[in-house]
Design a protein around this motif. Structure first.
Motif, mmCIF file in Angstrom:
data_model
loop_
_atom_site.group_PDB
_atom_site.id
_atom_site.type_symbol
_atom_site.label_atom_id
_atom_site.label_comp_id
_atom_site.label_asym_id
_atom_site.label_seq_id
_atom_site.Cartn_x
_atom_site.Cartn_y
_atom_site.Cartn_z
ATOM 1 N N PHE A 137 0.818 -1.211 0.000
ATOM 2 C CA PHE A 137 0.000 0.000 0.000
ATOM 3 C C PHE A 137 0.858 1.271 0.000
ATOM 4 C CE2 PHE A 137 -3.150 -2.992 1.943
ATOM 5 C CZ PHE A 137 -3.995 -3.008 0.847
ATOM 6 N N ARG A 138 2.036 1.195 0.586
ATOM 7 C CA ARG A 138 2.950 2.345 0.527
ATOM 8 C C ARG A 138 3.601 2.445 -0.858
ATOM 9 N NH1 ARG A 138 5.572 5.258 4.457
ATOM 10 N NH2 ARG A 138 4.805 3.832 6.056
ATOM 11 N N LEU A 139 3.898 1.280 -1.449
ATOM 12 C CA LEU A 139 4.575 1.268 -2.748
ATOM 13 C C LEU A 139 3.650 1.684 -3.884
ATOM 14 C CD1 LEU A 139 7.072 0.349 -4.513
ATOM 15 C CD2 LEU A 139 5.901 -1.862 -4.676
ATOM 16 N N LEU A 140 2.426 1.173 -3.871
ATOM 17 C CA LEU A 140 1.558 1.285 -5.047
ATOM 18 C C LEU A 140 0.690 2.537 -4.941
ATOM 19 C CD1 LEU A 140 0.664 -2.481 -5.463
ATOM 20 C CD2 LEU A 140 2.554 -1.175 -6.447
ATOM 21 N N ARG A 141 1.328 3.660 -5.234
ATOM 22 C CA ARG A 141 0.676 4.972 -5.219
ATOM 23 C C ARG A 141 1.051 5.697 -6.505
ATOM 24 N NH1 ARG A 141 -0.201 6.791 0.078
ATOM 25 N NH2 ARG A 141 0.173 8.935 -0.567
ATOM 26 N N ARG A 142 0.084 6.451 -7.076
ATOM 27 C CA ARG A 142 0.391 7.224 -8.268
ATOM 28 C C ARG A 142 -0.519 8.456 -8.297
ATOM 29 N NH1 ARG A 142 -1.002 4.529 -13.841
ATOM 30 N NH2 ARG A 142 -3.055 4.867 -12.931
ATOM 31 N N GLN A 151 -8.410 5.547 -7.974
ATOM 32 C CA GLN A 151 -7.463 4.760 -8.759
ATOM 33 C C GLN A 151 -6.039 5.307 -8.681
ATOM 34 O OE1 GLN A 151 -9.064 4.485 -12.721
ATOM 35 N NE2 GLN A 151 -10.820 3.248 -12.073
ATOM 36 N N GLN A 152 -5.810 6.273 -7.782
ATOM 37 C CA GLN A 152 -4.470 6.840 -7.670
ATOM 38 C C GLN A 152 -3.586 6.032 -6.719
ATOM 39 O OE1 GLN A 152 -4.429 11.010 -6.851
ATOM 40 N NE2 GLN A 152 -5.646 11.541 -8.648
ATOM 41 N N THR A 153 -4.203 5.314 -5.798
ATOM 42 C CA THR A 153 -3.428 4.444 -4.909
ATOM 43 C C THR A 153 -4.206 3.141 -4.707
ATOM 44 O OG1 THR A 153 -4.395 5.101 -2.777
ATOM 45 C CG2 THR A 153 -2.628 6.501 -3.658
ATOM 46 N N LEU A 154 -3.487 2.086 -4.424
ATOM 47 C CA LEU A 154 -4.151 0.809 -4.165
ATOM 48 C C LEU A 154 -4.990 0.890 -2.890
ATOM 49 C CD1 LEU A 154 -4.384 -2.045 -5.324
ATOM 50 C CD2 LEU A 154 -2.497 -2.729 -3.847
ATOM 51 N N ARG A 155 -4.497 1.623 -1.902
ATOM 52 C CA ARG A 155 -5.241 1.760 -0.651
ATOM 53 C C ARG A 155 -6.575 2.492 -0.890
ATOM 54 N NH1 ARG A 155 -3.648 1.398 4.482
ATOM 55 N NH2 ARG A 155 -1.433 1.628 3.972
ATOM 56 N N GLU A 237 -4.514 -8.119 3.128
ATOM 57 C CA GLU A 237 -3.639 -7.186 3.831
ATOM 58 C C GLU A 237 -4.418 -5.952 4.291
ATOM 59 O OE1 GLU A 237 0.404 -4.604 2.894
ATOM 60 O OE2 GLU A 237 0.076 -6.512 1.859
ATOM 61 N N TYR A 238 -5.299 -5.458 3.436
ATOM 62 C CA TYR A 238 -6.093 -4.287 3.822
ATOM 63 C C TYR A 238 -7.008 -4.637 4.986
ATOM 64 C CZ TYR A 238 -9.303 -0.347 3.554
ATOM 65 O OH TYR A 238 -10.063 0.755 3.873
ATOM 66 N N CYS A 239 -7.651 -5.796 4.922
ATOM 67 C CA CYS A 239 -8.580 -6.186 5.988
ATOM 68 C C CYS A 239 -7.860 -6.403 7.314
ATOM 69 C CB CYS A 239 -9.332 -7.447 5.579
ATOM 70 S SG CYS A 239 -10.498 -7.157 4.239
ATOM 71 N N ARG A 240 -6.647 -6.938 7.241
ATOM 72 C CA ARG A 240 -5.899 -7.141 8.478
ATOM 73 C C ARG A 240 -5.612 -5.805 9.157
ATOM 74 N NH1 ARG A 240 -2.061 -10.486 6.557
ATOM 75 N NH2 ARG A 240 -3.377 -12.311 6.838
ATOM 76 N N GLU A 241 -5.389 -4.769 8.364
ATOM 77 C CA GLU A 241 -5.166 -3.441 8.935
ATOM 78 C C GLU A 241 -6.417 -2.916 9.640
ATOM 79 O OE1 GLU A 241 -3.908 -0.792 5.907
ATOM 80 O OE2 GLU A 241 -1.903 -1.681 5.687
ATOM 81 N N ARG A 242 -7.592 -3.372 9.194
ATOM 82 C CA ARG A 242 -8.842 -2.876 9.774
ATOM 83 C C ARG A 242 -9.150 -3.522 11.115
ATOM 84 N NH1 ARG A 242 -10.692 1.453 6.726
ATOM 85 N NH2 ARG A 242 -12.602 1.172 7.945
ATOM 86 N N LEU A 243 -8.487 -4.625 11.433
ATOM 87 C CA LEU A 243 -8.764 -5.333 12.684
ATOM 88 C C LEU A 243 -7.991 -4.704 13.838
ATOM 89 C CD1 LEU A 243 -8.642 -9.076 11.593
ATOM 90 C CD2 LEU A 243 -10.640 -7.875 12.487
ATOM 91 N N ALA A 244 -8.659 -4.483 14.933
ATOM 92 C CA ALA A 244 -7.964 -4.054 16.147
ATOM 93 C C ALA A 244 -7.131 -5.212 16.675
ATOM 94 C CB ALA A 244 -8.978 -3.613 17.192
ATOM 95 N N ALA A 245 -6.055 -4.875 17.399
ATOM 96 C CA ALA A 245 -5.156 -5.921 17.906
ATOM 97 C C ALA A 245 -5.905 -6.917 18.783
ATOM 98 C CB ALA A 245 -4.009 -5.282 18.679
ATOM 99 N N SER A 246 -6.834 -6.427 19.606
ATOM 100 C CA SER A 246 -7.580 -7.328 20.496
ATOM 101 C C SER A 246 -8.472 -8.260 19.692
ATOM 102 C CB SER A 246 -8.416 -6.513 21.485
ATOM 103 O OG SER A 246 -9.301 -5.651 20.778
ATOM 104 N N ASP A 247 -9.097 -7.716 18.621
ATOM 105 C CA ASP A 247 -9.946 -8.562 17.777
ATOM 106 C C ASP A 247 -9.112 -9.625 17.075
ATOM 107 O OD1 ASP A 247 -12.165 -7.114 18.482
ATOM 108 O OD2 ASP A 247 -12.069 -5.781 16.746
ATOM 109 N N LEU A 248 -7.926 -9.239 16.597
ATOM 110 C CA LEU A 248 -7.064 -10.194 15.903
ATOM 111 C C LEU A 248 -6.650 -11.317 16.844
ATOM 112 C CD1 LEU A 248 -5.500 -11.028 13.398
ATOM 113 C CD2 LEU A 248 -3.623 -9.549 14.153
ATOM 114 N N ALA A 249 -6.295 -10.988 18.088
ATOM 115 C CA ALA A 249 -5.885 -12.018 19.049
ATOM 116 C C ALA A 249 -7.029 -12.992 19.319
ATOM 117 C CB ALA A 249 -5.421 -11.368 20.347
ATOM 118 N N LEU A 250 -8.256 -12.461 19.448
ATOM 119 C CA LEU A 250 -9.415 -13.321 19.684
ATOM 120 C C LEU A 250 -9.647 -14.252 18.500
ATOM 121 C CD1 LEU A 250 -11.944 -14.158 21.267
ATOM 122 C CD2 LEU A 250 -13.151 -12.247 20.171
#
Length: 672
Positions: A137-142, A151-155, A237-250
């Motif tokens: 997501f940091r790399l793929l920007r235009r 359509q300017q960035t993948l994010r 990868e995008y969805c993993r960023e949306r998860l809070a750390a506590s939710d991910l651990a659960l």
């Protein structure tokens, strides 16, 4: 429009899907001559709608270093076409060709992602783009002028798609990021569904999943039995960023428990009539099982669950040739799971010992097998002790301590009989047959194998029956009955191939190669032995790698290829020395002695034969030196290697330099 016949194209309907559906429905009702082509991430759900899922661009299918194979893919061609707009086009070298193939695969043929990556070719080398894809997501920007913002960035593209979802759909999609590879509905319901109503998942999981599939955010994998799903890596990868750390651990905790339950449900079936179906089930879950084990090691409170999972999986690792991976997990989990229940640690210990033996790591095999016997004695249950003794017997038999191996297997057999455990009885009988074979007693070996085979037929373990057929073929080959040997081995090979058992296939190819060489079919023998060697090398099976080198040497001797025979006997000698195998080293020295005698080098032949006789004549340690359950180690690998080196050094000292082509045996042992 009513009287006309034409094609009406509606592009990018997903953000106005309800309105587009209403318009299309009205047009088609009033103008029957109109055909509508609509592009959208989500289907319109209208009567008569025909859905065509546009697949990602095709990916490289051939070798990554082959320009023709890479350029045959749509994804690679798009990347190079767009890269050519920002840098002068030029021929690619092999490293750049591999980089293009990697970029195409890592971006999964998504056109926008590939175009954004290609834009970076103006300032980055292709290999640098590959290295930065972990943070795509940091790399793929235009930030290009005139481009649609989303359509300017993948994010931005992912945010736009995610923002169009209902809250319940967003929740489920984000939770799906906990999976690795593909997954099924049962796993989604176990891991991602809320256990209580009213926590953001009002709609049923199946309805939400269907909506995400319709919106092209969850992919459906082709399957003939149970549907499986996956997320593209970019979505994950995008969805993993949306998860809070506590939710991910659960979610990771639920994921670990679910896949432990899957493995434990499979384990009892891995040795019976349904074994192939359950092995295939575990094959499909391999990525998720691996992810669950990894998470268990990152949280101290979860190590016990990880050890349960590894203990349930170890036989499937053996069957599928995942020796190295299985050993890594067991080693790490045993180190971190000191407080786990004794029965669980015991099972993991003999599993770790067995896999270590399979790869010729006698240090670990010795340590773990002794520990398993000690713990089994403390545990007091006959069946765990029977398994620990069985594996311990395998380890000491590999050290050529045949009397002790026979005693351990006899004790194991008695305990299995006492428990009425037919499968254990069959395996103990087979191991006793292998001891008899190594002791040169072919008829008792054949009787043990036949008895084991009959029991395994009764149980319905088709794979184990195939193993016994191979054993019987091995005995027939040793007795010179090549016709029977070839018939049994080809039957075993057919079954191993059907079962996709790489270890069994390698073994059958090796033995069939030996038979072919004895019958003078040298071209066939070379092909079979070469195939066997490559597969054993892939599996990391150090014992059998050495054995195949010896078989290749014998085949070369038979056809008069002295140089090849000498090279292969020397390689076999080196490998058997690293394994502290006196008998193997003696066999290599005898082969070198035959070559010397055939070349008229009587002195050399005599020295080599004396060395082999000296090694074969060293009596194995008596059973009482271990006791066999006292926990002390006799004939440690280092001491055996030292004895081998002493004998070989004496041979080298007796030879003139021109005759001395024995390997230097002071190198570090191969620790693969």
């Amino acid at each position: 429009l009513a009287p006309r016949r034409l094609l009406l194209v509606l592009d990018n309907c997903e953000h106005l899907v309800a309105g587009c559906a209403h318009v299309v429905e009205a047009v088609l009702r009033r103008a029957p001559g109109i055909k509508v082509l609509a592009t959208s991430r989500e289907v319109l759900r209208l009567p008569g709608e025909v859905v065509y899922a546009v697949p990602p661009l095709s990916l490289p299918a051939g070798p990554d270093g082959d320009p023709a194979a890479v350029l045959a893919s749509e994804a690679a061609r798009l990347f190079l076409e767009r890269a050519g707009l920002v840098r002068p086009p030029r021929p690619l070298d092999p490293q750049e060709t591999r980089a293009v193939a990697t970029i195409a695969r890592r971006l999964e043929g998504i056109p926008l992602a590939i175009e954004l990556a290609a834009a970076r070719a103006r300032v980055l080398a292709l290999e640098q783009i590959v290295q930065r894809l972990d943070d795509r997501f940091r790399l793929l920007r235009r930030p290009a002028r005139g481009a649609v913002p989303r359509q300017q960035t993948l994010r931005a593209t992912m945010y736009w798609s995610y923002d169009l979802l209902l809250p319940e759909e967003q929740t489920l999609l984000a939770r799906l990021a906990v999976f690795a590879g593909t997954f099924d509905l049962e796993a989604i319901e176990a891991v991602c569904a809320d256990p209580q109503p009213g926590n953001g998942q009002g709609a049923g999981v199946l309805d939400l999943l269907t909506s995400l599939v319709d919106k092209s955010l969850v992919m459906v994998e082709p399957s003939t039995d149970v549907a499986r799903y996956r997320l593209l890596d970019t979505v994950c990868e995008y969805c993993r960023e949306r998860l809070a750390a506590s939710d991910l651990a659960l979610l990771q905790d639920r994921h670990l428990r679910h896949y432990t339950a899957v493995a434990e449900a499979a384990e009892p079936h891995l040795r019976g009539p349904a074994q192939q179906r359950w092995l295939l089930r575990l094959d499909r879950e391999h990525d998720n099982l691996r992810a669950a084990l990894g998470w268990s090691l990152r949280r101290p409170e979860a190590v016990g669950w990880g050890l349960r999972l590894a203990a349930a999986l170890w036989w499937s690792w053996y069957r599928r040739g995942h020796y190295s991976e299985g050993r890594r997990w067991l080693r790490a989990l045993l180190a971190g799971g000191a407080g786990a229940p004794a029965a669980l640690r015991l099972k993991a210990l003999y599993a770790a010992a067995y896999l270590a033996w399979r790869q010729g790591d006698m240090g670990e095999a010795e340590t773990y097998s002794l520990a398993s016997v000690g713990l089994a004695q403390e545990h007091g249950e006959p069946l765990p002790l029977a398994y620990a003794l069985l594996v311990r017997g395998i380890v000491v038999r590999a050290q050529r301590r045949l009397a002790l191996a026979r005693e351990l297997h006899e004790r194991s057999l008695a305990l299995f009989r006492q428990a009425g455990h037919l499968e254990g009885v069959a395996w103990a009988l087979r191991m006793l047959g292998i001891v008899e074979w190594h002791d040169g007693r072919m008829e008792p070996a054949r009787a043990r194998f036949a008895e084991a085979c009959a029991l395994l037929e009764q149980i319905g373990d088709g794979w184990a029956v195939t193993v016994c057929l191979s054993d019987l073929g091995h005995v027939a080959a040793h007795l010179g009955d090549d016709e029977t040997a070839e018939r049994l081995l080809r039957r075993a090979l057919d079954r191993y191939t059907t079962l996709e058992d790489e270890m069994g296939m390698a073994s059958a190819w090796e033995l069939l190669g030996e038979v072919a060489a004895r019958q003078g079919r040298f071209e066939e023998a070379d092909a079979l032995l070469d195939r066997s060697l490559h597969l054993y090398e892939k599996l990391g099976d150090r014992w059998d790698i050495a054995t195949v080198h010896a078989a290749i040497a014998e085949a070369a001797e038979r056809r008069g290829d002295v140089a090849r025979a000498r090279a292969e006997w020397t390689e076999a000698l080196r490998r058997w020395r690293d394994l502290a195998d006196r008998q193997g080293v003696a066999r290599s020295l005898e082969g070198l002695a035959r070559l010397a005698r055939a070349a008229g080098q009587a002195e050399r032949a005599s020295a080599l034969a004396r060395a082999a006789e000296a090694l074969r004549g060293r009596a194995e340690a008596p059973a009482s030196t271990e006791g066999p359950l006292s926990g002390t180690t006799a004939a440690a690998g280092g001491a055996v290697r030292a004895a081998i080196d002493e004998v070989v050094a004496a041979v080298q000292a007796d030879l003139v330099p021109a005759q001395n082509d024995l390997p230097t045996l002071t190198k570090k042992p191969d620790q693969r």
